[in-house]
Design a protein around this motif. Sequence first.
Motif, mmCIF file in Angstrom:
data_model
loop_
_atom_site.group_PDB
_atom_site.id
_atom_site.type_symbol
_atom_site.label_atom_id
_atom_site.label_comp_id
_atom_site.label_asym_id
_atom_site.label_seq_id
_atom_site.Cartn_x
_atom_site.Cartn_y
_atom_site.Cartn_z
ATOM 1 N N ALA A 92 0.709 -1.302 -0.068
ATOM 2 C CA ALA A 92 0.092 -0.033 -0.026
ATOM 3 C C ALA A 92 0.795 1.317 -0.141
ATOM 4 N N GLY A 93 2.267 1.199 0.248
ATOM 5 C CA GLY A 93 3.140 2.151 0.230
ATOM 6 C C GLY A 93 2.959 2.883 1.657
ATOM 7 N N ALA A 94 2.442 2.389 2.709
ATOM 8 C CA ALA A 94 2.259 2.880 4.031
ATOM 9 C C ALA A 94 3.345 1.974 4.941
ATOM 10 N N SER A 95 3.310 2.765 6.006
ATOM 11 C CA SER A 95 4.239 2.448 7.032
ATOM 12 C C SER A 95 3.633 2.083 8.463
ATOM 13 N N ILE A 96 4.511 1.429 9.605
ATOM 14 C CA ILE A 96 3.975 1.128 10.789
ATOM 15 C C ILE A 96 4.559 2.148 11.713
ATOM 16 N N TYR A 97 3.782 2.561 12.587
ATOM 17 C CA TYR A 97 4.430 3.295 13.685
ATOM 18 C C TYR A 97 4.479 2.742 14.934
ATOM 19 N N ASP A 98 5.390 2.247 15.534
ATOM 20 C CA ASP A 98 5.586 1.242 16.778
ATOM 21 C C ASP A 98 5.541 2.411 18.040
ATOM 22 N N CYS A 99 4.317 2.416 18.767
ATOM 23 C CA CYS A 99 4.477 3.379 19.804
ATOM 24 C C CYS A 99 5.284 3.172 20.600
ATOM 25 N N ALA A 100 5.581 1.930 20.987
ATOM 26 C CA ALA A 100 6.491 1.639 22.115
ATOM 27 C C ALA A 100 8.003 1.742 21.925
ATOM 28 N N SER A 101 8.289 1.741 20.663
ATOM 29 C CA SER A 101 9.854 2.382 20.555
ATOM 30 C C SER A 101 9.870 3.675 19.649
ATOM 31 N N GLY A 102 8.860 4.067 19.188
ATOM 32 C CA GLY A 102 8.668 5.478 18.715
ATOM 33 C C GLY A 102 9.478 5.617 17.211
ATOM 34 N N GLN A 103 9.319 4.242 16.729
ATOM 35 C CA GLN A 103 10.038 4.112 15.388
ATOM 36 C C GLN A 103 8.949 3.971 14.139
ATOM 37 N N VAL A 104 9.176 4.493 13.059
ATOM 38 C CA VAL A 104 8.558 4.380 11.949
ATOM 39 C C VAL A 104 9.027 3.247 11.186
ATOM 40 N N VAL A 105 8.479 2.234 10.669
ATOM 41 C CA VAL A 105 8.952 1.122 10.061
ATOM 42 C C VAL A 105 8.393 0.941 8.659
ATOM 43 N N THR A 106 9.278 1.286 7.589
ATOM 44 C CA THR A 106 8.616 1.220 6.276
ATOM 45 C C THR A 106 9.058 0.001 5.612
ATOM 46 N N VAL A 107 8.278 -0.648 4.830
ATOM 47 C CA VAL A 107 8.448 -2.076 4.397
ATOM 48 C C VAL A 107 8.350 -2.011 2.933
#
Length: 198
Positions: A92-107
Amino acid sequence: MGYIRIDKAGPTREQQEAALRAAGVDDFTAMGPVYVDEAPPRRAKPGADVTPARTDALRALREGDELAIHSPARLGSTRADVLLALQAIGEAGASIYDCASGQVVTVHPDAAKAIGFAAEAESQGQKERAAKARRGVTRHAGPPAALKGAALARAGDAWANPELSAEQVAEQVKASVSTLYRRFGNREAYMLKRGVKP
């Protein structure tokens, strides 16, 4: 957008909502951008989608969107399940925001496929090694369960036979060469002990 997955072992709905609020997701109304999967029934029907809200969230993702989750385990319950979700997010061209680490993960969409391939290779390798261990043909298996009593005596006779190679003995008694060395010791010494000329 936000996603909440509730199960008995994980953080509560309130804890997950608090994490999403801290990340800037604050509309938890029925029309808001937060998708919630309640704990699935103990015995879900075979083939049933146990995370229908996540399925809807993944379908709603557009390029540039971020899907906020409390922590990595909230995205799915197994590695294969998480990889499928990551693949959909990447496509989808989207990413994940992991609240626990504050990281944005683009796959990248192919990354999830590659990781899934590697995971499947690891799983198959483990199954193959376990099958060999059950047959008693790997050094990790130790002496096979069948190498007892009369079978052990036959293995000893074969190990003392100078006309057979160690590999032939192992094949004949369905045990690894290393297992035979551990059980009977050095072949020449064993032959001498049995009164056989090496």
